[in-house]
Write a protein that holds these residues in place. Structure first.
Motif, PDB file in Angstrom:
ATOM      1  N   LEU A   2      39.247 -20.690 -10.340  1.00 37.98           N
ATOM      2  CA  LEU A   2      37.877 -20.255 -10.615  1.00 37.98           C
ATOM      3  C   LEU A   2      36.898 -21.353 -10.269  1.00 37.98           C
ATOM      4  O   LEU A   2      37.222 -22.535 -10.357  1.00 37.98           O
ATOM      5  N   ARG A   3      35.691 -20.939  -9.926  1.00 41.40           N
ATOM      6  CA  ARG A   3      34.623 -21.905  -9.821  1.00 41.40           C
ATOM      7  C   ARG A   3      33.961 -21.991 -11.195  1.00 41.40           C
ATOM      8  O   ARG A   3      34.117 -21.091 -12.031  1.00 41.40           O
ATOM      9  N   VAL A   4      33.211 -23.077 -11.383  1.00 42.53           N
ATOM     10  CA  VAL A   4      32.644 -23.316 -12.706  1.00 42.53           C
ATOM     11  C   VAL A   4      31.796 -22.149 -13.218  1.00 42.53           C
ATOM     12  O   VAL A   4      31.972 -21.703 -14.355  1.00 42.53           O
ATOM     13  N   PRO A   5      30.891 -21.612 -12.405  1.00 35.61           N
ATOM     14  CA  PRO A   5      30.082 -20.505 -12.936  1.00 35.61           C
ATOM     15  C   PRO A   5      30.936 -19.282 -13.267  1.00 35.61           C
ATOM     16  O   PRO A   5      30.583 -18.502 -14.149  1.00 35.61           O
ATOM     17  N   GLU A   6      32.041 -19.127 -12.567  1.00 32.20           N
ATOM     18  CA  GLU A   6      32.923 -18.003 -12.853  1.00 32.20           C
ATOM     19  C   GLU A   6      33.576 -18.169 -14.219  1.00 32.20           C
ATOM     20  O   GLU A   6      33.664 -17.217 -15.002  1.00 32.20           O
ATOM     21  N   TRP A   7      34.018 -19.369 -14.493  1.00 36.65           N
ATOM     22  CA  TRP A   7      34.559 -19.656 -15.826  1.00 36.65           C
ATOM     23  C   TRP A   7      33.500 -19.391 -16.891  1.00 36.65           C
ATOM     24  O   TRP A   7      33.768 -18.769 -17.914  1.00 36.65           O
ATOM     25  N   ARG A   8      32.276 -19.808 -16.610  1.00 41.24           N
ATOM     26  CA  ARG A   8      31.209 -19.596 -17.592  1.00 41.24           C
ATOM     27  C   ARG A   8      30.957 -18.115 -17.833  1.00 41.24           C
ATOM     28  O   ARG A   8      30.699 -17.690 -18.957  1.00 41.24           O
ATOM     29  N   VAL A   9      31.015 -17.344 -16.768  1.00 37.95           N
ATOM     30  CA  VAL A   9      30.838 -15.901 -16.914  1.00 37.95           C
ATOM     31  C   VAL A   9      31.936 -15.315 -17.799  1.00 37.95           C
ATOM     32  O   VAL A   9      31.678 -14.569 -18.740  1.00 37.95           O
ATOM     33  N   LEU A  10      33.172 -15.704 -17.508  1.00 42.94           N
ATOM     34  CA  LEU A  10      34.284 -15.185 -18.312  1.00 42.94           C
ATOM     35  C   LEU A  10      34.127 -15.582 -19.776  1.00 42.94           C
ATOM     36  O   LEU A  10      34.330 -14.760 -20.688  1.00 42.94           O
ATOM     37  N   ILE A  39      23.605  -8.944 -16.047  1.00 44.58           N
ATOM     38  CA  ILE A  39      23.529 -10.021 -15.066  1.00 44.58           C
ATOM     39  C   ILE A  39      22.532 -11.118 -15.448  1.00 44.58           C
ATOM     40  O   ILE A  39      22.844 -12.304 -15.414  1.00 44.58           O
ATOM     41  N   THR A  40      21.340 -10.719 -15.815  1.00 42.87           N
ATOM     42  CA  THR A  40      20.295 -11.700 -16.101  1.00 42.87           C
ATOM     43  C   THR A  40      20.708 -12.628 -17.239  1.00 42.87           C
ATOM     44  O   THR A  40      20.472 -13.837 -17.175  1.00 42.87           O
ATOM     45  N   GLN A  41      21.312 -12.058 -18.264  1.00 46.31           N
ATOM     46  CA  GLN A  41      21.753 -12.888 -19.383  1.00 46.31           C
ATOM     47  C   GLN A  41      22.902 -13.802 -18.967  1.00 46.31           C
ATOM     48  O   GLN A  41      22.954 -14.967 -19.367  1.00 46.31           O
ATOM     49  N   GLN A  83      19.770 -15.896 -10.669  1.00 45.60           N
ATOM     50  CA  GLN A  83      20.133 -14.483 -10.713  1.00 45.60           C
ATOM     51  C   GLN A  83      20.790 -14.014  -9.427  1.00 45.60           C
ATOM     52  O   GLN A  83      21.847 -13.372  -9.457  1.00 45.60           O
ATOM     53  N   SER A  84      20.198 -14.326  -8.294  1.00 49.23           N
ATOM     54  CA  SER A  84      20.753 -13.798  -7.043  1.00 49.23           C
ATOM     55  C   SER A  84      22.131 -14.402  -6.768  1.00 49.23           C
ATOM     56  O   SER A  84      23.006 -13.743  -6.206  1.00 49.23           O
ATOM     57  N   ARG A  85      22.299 -15.601  -7.219  1.00 50.83           N
ATOM     58  CA  ARG A  85      23.602 -16.223  -7.051  1.00 50.83           C
ATOM     59  C   ARG A  85      24.614 -15.543  -7.963  1.00 50.83           C
ATOM     60  O   ARG A  85      25.741 -15.232  -7.562  1.00 50.83           O
ATOM     61  N   LEU A  86      24.180 -15.283  -9.173  1.00 53.16           N
ATOM     62  CA  LEU A  86      25.098 -14.662 -10.119  1.00 53.16           C
ATOM     63  C   LEU A  86      25.478 -13.263  -9.676  1.00 53.16           C
ATOM     64  O   LEU A  86      26.631 -12.847  -9.820  1.00 53.16           O
ATOM     65  N   THR A  87      24.549 -12.540  -9.111  1.00 51.41           N
ATOM     66  CA  THR A  87      24.889 -11.222  -8.577  1.00 51.41           C
ATOM     67  C   THR A  87      26.053 -11.338  -7.608  1.00 51.41           C
ATOM     68  O   THR A  87      27.032 -10.594  -7.697  1.00 51.41           O
ATOM     69  N   ARG A  88      25.952 -12.297  -6.688  1.00 50.05           N
ATOM     70  CA  ARG A  88      27.031 -12.445  -5.704  1.00 50.05           C
ATOM     71  C   ARG A  88      28.327 -12.906  -6.357  1.00 50.05           C
ATOM     72  O   ARG A  88      29.428 -12.470  -5.984  1.00 50.05           O
ATOM     73  N   ILE A  89      28.214 -13.797  -7.323  1.00 50.33           N
ATOM     74  CA  ILE A  89      29.424 -14.268  -8.011  1.00 50.33           C
ATOM     75  C   ILE A  89      30.134 -13.111  -8.705  1.00 50.33           C
ATOM     76  O   ILE A  89      31.355 -12.976  -8.627  1.00 50.33           O
ATOM     77  N   ILE A  90      29.355 -12.261  -9.350  1.00 49.94           N
ATOM     78  CA  ILE A  90      29.952 -11.124 -10.050  1.00 49.94           C
ATOM     79  C   ILE A  90      30.638 -10.184  -9.059  1.00 49.94           C
ATOM     80  O   ILE A  90      31.734  -9.680  -9.323  1.00 49.94           O
ATOM     81  N   ILE A  91      30.018  -9.989  -7.914  1.00 45.35           N
ATOM     82  CA  ILE A  91      30.633  -9.127  -6.904  1.00 45.35           C
ATOM     83  C   ILE A  91      31.970  -9.709  -6.456  1.00 45.35           C
ATOM     84  O   ILE A  91      32.974  -9.000  -6.359  1.00 45.35           O
ATOM     85  N   ARG A 146      19.782  -1.988 -15.398  1.00 48.08           N
ATOM     86  CA  ARG A 146      20.724  -3.005 -15.859  1.00 48.08           C
ATOM     87  C   ARG A 146      22.136  -2.761 -15.354  1.00 48.08           C
ATOM     88  O   ARG A 146      22.598  -1.617 -15.307  1.00 48.08           O
ATOM     89  N   VAL A 147      22.797  -3.859 -14.988  1.00 49.70           N
ATOM     90  CA  VAL A 147      24.210  -3.792 -14.649  1.00 49.70           C
ATOM     91  C   VAL A 147      24.976  -4.536 -15.734  1.00 49.70           C
ATOM     92  O   VAL A 147      24.730  -5.723 -15.955  1.00 49.70           O
ATOM     93  N   ARG A 148      25.845  -3.833 -16.405  1.00 49.28           N
ATOM     94  CA  ARG A 148      26.632  -4.492 -17.455  1.00 49.28           C
ATOM     95  C   ARG A 148      27.984  -4.877 -16.895  1.00 49.28           C
ATOM     96  O   ARG A 148      28.601  -4.125 -16.143  1.00 49.28           O
ATOM     97  N   VAL A 149      28.415  -6.064 -17.266  1.00 46.13           N
ATOM     98  CA  VAL A 149      29.647  -6.614 -16.706  1.00 46.13           C
ATOM     99  C   VAL A 149      30.705  -6.667 -17.808  1.00 46.13           C
ATOM    100  O   VAL A 149      30.433  -7.123 -18.918  1.00 46.13           O
ATOM    101  N   PHE A 150      31.879  -6.167 -17.481  1.00 44.43           N
ATOM    102  CA  PHE A 150      32.966  -6.129 -18.460  1.00 44.43           C
ATOM    103  C   PHE A 150      34.197  -6.855 -17.922  1.00 44.43           C
ATOM    104  O   PHE A 150      34.473  -6.827 -16.721  1.00 44.43           O
ATOM    105  N   LEU A 151      34.940  -7.463 -18.838  1.00 43.13           N
ATOM    106  CA  LEU A 151      36.213  -8.083 -18.475  1.00 43.13           C
ATOM    107  C   LEU A 151      37.229  -7.011 -18.130  1.00 43.13           C
ATOM    108  O   LEU A 151      37.308  -5.975 -18.795  1.00 43.13           O
ATOM    109  N   THR A 152      38.013  -7.253 -17.096  1.00 50.05           N
ATOM    110  CA  THR A 152      39.192  -6.427 -16.853  1.00 50.05           C
ATOM    111  C   THR A 152      40.349  -7.009 -17.675  1.00 50.05           C
ATOM    112  O   THR A 152      40.221  -8.073 -18.283  1.00 50.05           O
TER     113      THR A 152
END
Lengths: 163, 163
Positions: free
Chosen positions: A47-55, A66-68, A77-85, A104-110
């Motif tokens: 993982l990259r650092v922001p990915e770990w932070r997202v998890l 996304i914004t939160q 924000q635009s970076r996070l959008t791409r990271i989430i994708i 709003r786009v809500r992000v959930f753990l798989t």
DNA sequence: CTAAAATATATGATTTTTCATATTATTTGG
DNA sequence: CCAAATAATATGAAAAATCATATATTTTAG
């Protein structure tokens, strides 16, 4: 008589210098240095650092938007959008638009994301404990409260400027 | 009975969450947030953050070499090489190879660089003072020493691992 | 109810940053 | 003194981050 000091020997904090006693330097340097080892583990986990932070953020609150996530992961924000994708492509998270608010786009753990974070959070806790052990007890006890106060005060301050 | 809390209202530090009490998050977030205003001033002065850090470091020690500047500016060596070249193009610094060790490139402030940094350092000091005023006195007094201890301990720790 | 403002996310183009490695210079061990 | 190891910087190619702005949706004001 003062001894000869080699060039590469880093004598931090020489008497009258600005940088080694400057709060913003200390904060940034402490953050960098304290994070280095754990972030290396994060990368080893693929993982990259922001990915770990997202998890980590999602493990606190699944379905964060996304914004939160951008705020907590300290990324744009635009970076996070791409990271989430990218994370969705690797099956770590899934995105679902909020039925109550279609913007709003809500992000959930798989399941996989949940497994990964369930390994990393304990590692992070352990690493944090080892960091705090490095400090003399009284300093360790004051650091986190002081940082929290600073953050809270800055947040208050920010509100005043854009009321 | 608990009141309804809006989604966007950020209730930091909810009881049992991991992130809001995690040292590495607090350090990174405090660093970001505390730096934001001043870094905006840096950019208004026409500098990027690492460029300001280079100038500040040189105002402490003129003639610092690239590798050391990279450490203090918290940037990678190859990046710092490019930053220094750009700063040289803008006549903020000059590079001279060290006569005693031809591998080293020593960086010096130009007259212009000196003028720029002589404006920014006082601004930085003032900003720092305003940050510390945000904290209750006892916390303000402990923050910097705690960060310094942490940095020192991490440095010691690093030496142990690569003796 | 509707037009304008605000909000949330996405995207294209550009600039930065990183990574690996090349280049040049010095140190070290034999 | 020489060869190998180490150190400091530079550089090309690739990846990532940023900026401005587009798109879609919801809120607000009139």
């Amino acid at each position: 008589m003062s001894r000869q000091v080699s060039e590469t020997e880093n004598d931090h904090g020489a008497a009258d210098e600005f940088v080694p006693d400057y709060l913003l330097y200390l904060l940034a340097a402490a953050s960098e240095s304290a994070s280095a080892q754990f972030h290396a583990q994060v990368r080893k986990a693929g993982l990259r650092v922001p990915e770990w932070r997202v998890l980590a953020c999602l493990s606190d609150r699944d379905g964060t938007m996304i914004t939160q996530l951008a705020r907590v992961a300290l990324a744009e924000q635009s970076r996070l959008t791409r990271i989430i994708i990218q994370m969705e492509d690797r099956d770590l998270v899934i995105r679902r638009s909020d039925p109550k608010d279609g913007r709003r786009v809500r992000v959930f753990l798989t399941e996989k994301g949940r497994e990964v974070v369930s390994v990393l959070v304990p590692m992070a806790r352990q690493h944090e404990a080892s960091l705090l052990e490095l400090l003399r007890t009284n300093e360790g006890a004051t650091l986190k409260p002081a940082l929290k106060s600073l953050l809270a005060a800055l947040e208050e301050n920010g509100k005043k400027e854009f009321p």
